[in-house]
Design a protein around this motif. Sequence first.
Motif, PDB file in Angstrom:
ATOM      1  N   GLY A   1     -12.401  81.521 131.840  1.00 17.70           N
ATOM      2  CA  GLY A   1     -11.833  80.233 132.187  1.00 17.70           C
ATOM      3  C   GLY A   1     -10.509  79.959 131.499  1.00 17.70           C
ATOM      4  N   ILE A   2     -10.325  80.475 130.301  1.00 13.75           N
ATOM      5  CA  ILE A   2      -9.050  80.287 129.601  1.00 13.75           C
ATOM      6  C   ILE A   2      -7.965  81.093 130.291  1.00 13.75           C
ATOM      7  N   ASP A   3      -8.269  82.337 130.630  1.00 14.93           N
ATOM      8  CA  ASP A   3      -7.317  83.171 131.367  1.00 14.93           C
ATOM      9  C   ASP A   3      -6.965  82.526 132.705  1.00 14.93           C
ATOM     10  N   PHE A   4      -7.996  82.040 133.395  1.00 10.01           N
ATOM     11  CA  PHE A   4      -7.817  81.359 134.676  1.00 10.01           C
ATOM     12  C   PHE A   4      -6.848  80.193 134.542  1.00 10.01           C
ATOM     13  N   ALA A   5      -7.070  79.356 133.548  1.00  4.09           N
ATOM     14  CA  ALA A   5      -6.246  78.155 133.397  1.00  4.09           C
ATOM     15  C   ALA A   5      -4.802  78.511 133.048  1.00  4.09           C
ATOM     16  N   LEU A   6      -4.610  79.491 132.203  1.00  2.00           N
ATOM     17  CA  LEU A   6      -3.244  79.915 131.873  1.00  2.00           C
ATOM     18  C   LEU A   6      -2.545  80.481 133.102  1.00  2.00           C
ATOM     19  N   ALA A   7      -3.262  81.276 133.894  1.00  2.00           N
ATOM     20  CA  ALA A   7      -2.668  81.826 135.121  1.00  2.00           C
ATOM     21  C   ALA A   7      -2.307  80.713 136.087  1.00  2.00           C
ATOM     22  N   LEU A   8      -3.154  79.684 136.165  1.00  4.33           N
ATOM     23  CA  LEU A   8      -2.882  78.577 137.081  1.00  4.33           C
ATOM     24  C   LEU A   8      -1.685  77.755 136.604  1.00  4.33           C
TER      25      LEU A   8
ATOM     26  N   PHE B   1       3.650  75.726 137.305  1.00  8.85           N
ATOM     27  CA  PHE B   1       4.903  75.493 136.600  1.00  8.85           C
ATOM     28  C   PHE B   1       5.695  76.801 136.529  1.00  8.85           C
ATOM     29  N   ASP B   2       5.534  77.530 135.424  1.00  2.79           N
ATOM     30  CA  ASP B   2       6.160  78.838 135.296  1.00  2.79           C
ATOM     31  C   ASP B   2       5.512  79.571 134.118  1.00  2.79           C
ATOM     32  N   ARG B   3       5.876  80.823 133.966  1.00  8.55           N
ATOM     33  CA  ARG B   3       5.268  81.634 132.908  1.00  8.55           C
ATOM     34  C   ARG B   3       5.569  81.092 131.511  1.00  8.55           C
ATOM     35  N   PRO B   4       6.814  80.672 131.207  1.00  6.13           N
ATOM     36  CA  PRO B   4       7.056  80.137 129.861  1.00  6.13           C
ATOM     37  C   PRO B   4       6.174  78.939 129.522  1.00  6.13           C
ATOM     38  N   ALA B   5       5.880  78.092 130.505  1.00  3.29           N
ATOM     39  CA  ALA B   5       4.999  76.948 130.249  1.00  3.29           C
ATOM     40  C   ALA B   5       3.607  77.428 129.847  1.00  3.29           C
ATOM     41  N   ALA B   6       3.108  78.443 130.543  1.00  5.71           N
ATOM     42  CA  ALA B   6       1.794  78.985 130.221  1.00  5.71           C
ATOM     43  C   ALA B   6       1.810  79.692 128.873  1.00  5.71           C
ATOM     44  N   GLU B   7       2.864  80.407 128.603  1.00  3.85           N
ATOM     45  CA  GLU B   7       2.956  81.122 127.327  1.00  3.85           C
ATOM     46  C   GLU B   7       3.023  80.154 126.150  1.00  3.85           C
ATOM     47  N   ALA B   8       3.677  79.012 126.350  1.00  3.47           N
ATOM     48  CA  ALA B   8       3.745  78.015 125.284  1.00  3.47           C
ATOM     49  C   ALA B   8       2.354  77.475 124.963  1.00  3.47           C
TER      50      ALA B   8
ATOM     51  N   MET C   1       7.815  72.154 139.697  1.00  2.00           N
ATOM     52  CA  MET C   1       7.053  71.094 140.346  1.00  2.00           C
ATOM     53  C   MET C   1       7.217  69.815 139.541  1.00  2.00           C
ATOM     54  N   THR C   2       7.540  68.703 140.171  1.00  4.98           N
ATOM     55  CA  THR C   2       7.795  67.473 139.466  1.00  4.98           C
ATOM     56  C   THR C   2       6.685  66.464 139.717  1.00  4.98           C
ATOM     57  N   GLY C   3       6.648  65.421 138.871  1.00 13.69           N
ATOM     58  CA  GLY C   3       5.636  64.395 139.021  1.00 13.69           C
ATOM     59  C   GLY C   3       4.351  64.766 138.307  1.00 13.69           C
ATOM     60  N   SER C   4       3.469  63.780 138.219  1.00 16.24           N
ATOM     61  CA  SER C   4       2.198  63.999 137.539  1.00 16.24           C
ATOM     62  C   SER C   4       1.290  64.897 138.366  1.00 16.24           C
ATOM     63  N   ILE C   5       0.707  65.884 137.724  1.00 15.07           N
ATOM     64  CA  ILE C   5      -0.225  66.801 138.383  1.00 15.07           C
ATOM     65  C   ILE C   5      -1.638  66.305 138.111  1.00 15.07           C
ATOM     66  N   GLN C   6      -2.388  66.057 139.164  1.00 16.01           N
ATOM     67  CA  GLN C   6      -3.751  65.553 139.050  1.00 16.01           C
ATOM     68  C   GLN C   6      -4.737  66.721 139.157  1.00 16.01           C
ATOM     69  N   ILE C   7      -5.448  66.965 138.062  1.00 18.71           N
ATOM     70  CA  ILE C   7      -6.427  68.053 138.021  1.00 18.71           C
ATOM     71  C   ILE C   7      -7.813  67.451 137.816  1.00 18.71           C
ATOM     72  N   GLY C   8      -8.747  67.833 138.666  1.00 19.75           N
ATOM     73  CA  GLY C   8     -10.118  67.348 138.551  1.00 19.75           C
ATOM     74  C   GLY C   8     -11.081  68.488 138.276  1.00 19.75           C
ATOM     75  N   ILE C   9     -11.868  68.332 137.224  1.00 21.57           N
ATOM     76  CA  ILE C   9     -12.901  69.308 136.877  1.00 21.57           C
ATOM     77  C   ILE C   9     -14.259  68.653 137.099  1.00 21.57           C
ATOM     78  N   VAL C  10     -15.056  69.236 137.963  1.00 22.63           N
ATOM     79  CA  VAL C  10     -16.395  68.699 138.227  1.00 22.63           C
ATOM     80  C   VAL C  10     -17.300  69.023 137.039  1.00 22.63           C
TER      81      VAL C  10
ATOM     82  N   VAL D   1      -0.530  70.661 128.660  1.00 26.18           N
ATOM     83  CA  VAL D   1       0.652  70.748 129.516  1.00 26.18           C
ATOM     84  C   VAL D   1       1.189  69.346 129.791  1.00 26.18           C
ATOM     85  N   PRO D   2       2.440  69.073 129.448  1.00 30.52           N
ATOM     86  CA  PRO D   2       3.010  67.752 129.742  1.00 30.52           C
ATOM     87  C   PRO D   2       3.015  67.472 131.244  1.00 30.52           C
ATOM     88  N   GLY D   3       2.747  66.223 131.590  1.00 31.76           N
ATOM     89  CA  GLY D   3       2.799  65.842 132.987  1.00 31.76           C
ATOM     90  C   GLY D   3       1.543  66.130 133.773  1.00 31.76           C
TER      91      GLY D   3
END
Length: 233
Positions: free
Chosen positions: A157-164, A169-176, A1-10, A30-32
């Motif tokens: 929540g940490i597990d959730f965020a890594l899974a997301l 992106f991909d698994r290596p990004a989450a593992e990093a 997935m390219t471009g800036s990812i916009q994430i909003g946490i209430v 996570v970059p981007g």
Amino acid sequence: MTGSIQIGIVVFPDMTQLDATGPLQVFSAVPGVTVHLLWKDLTPVPTDSVMVITPTTTFADAPQLDVVCVPGGYGTDDLVNDREVVAFLQRQADGARYVTSVCTGALVLGAAGLLRGYRAATHWTAMDVLDIFGATPTPQRVVIDRNRVTGGGVTAGIDFALALVAEIFDRPAAEAVQLRLEYDPRPPFTAGSPDTAPADVVERYLQRIAPHKARRREAVERAAARLAEDATA
């Protein structure tokens, strides 16, 4: 997935800060990715601990988000019947790639009509009311059902965020990110689930929170009735 990812946490009064700050730490690594902390205004909100969180963006100024996330905490009892919050989530869900929650934040998604027909996780003490919103309560740390991604209670929540991150992106990004955070949990006790905690610990805890569970059920039932009325209006 390219471009800036916009994430909003209430963020909101009487939230459980780790529900938000756990995912925030993951997403921020996570970059981007741009993370917004969202509320009705920019007034700092008190959490259920000494920490106060300052929103960075208001509902009115928020961009269309790729990911909208609602954390949990006792404050969700008020959010499920807060029409401004519900309307914001409904608007954002129309264009979001992922609609997500941690802990009892799932009840707020449910109150917005966003979990009907979906499997979802929440805190174990709220599993008994999640189905009032038409969701299928699923006792897992992370549940991914189409574009709904929900986490269990607090530390999940940490597990959730890594899974997301792996989904986006991909698994290596989450593992990093996991490696950077040295997220290698080895708790000193096995009391982190009602299935593994000593029975007397579970019973004492349930007795202590019984008044809150009653208040939560009343709030959820009122929200479900309002949601049904809105659907027929």
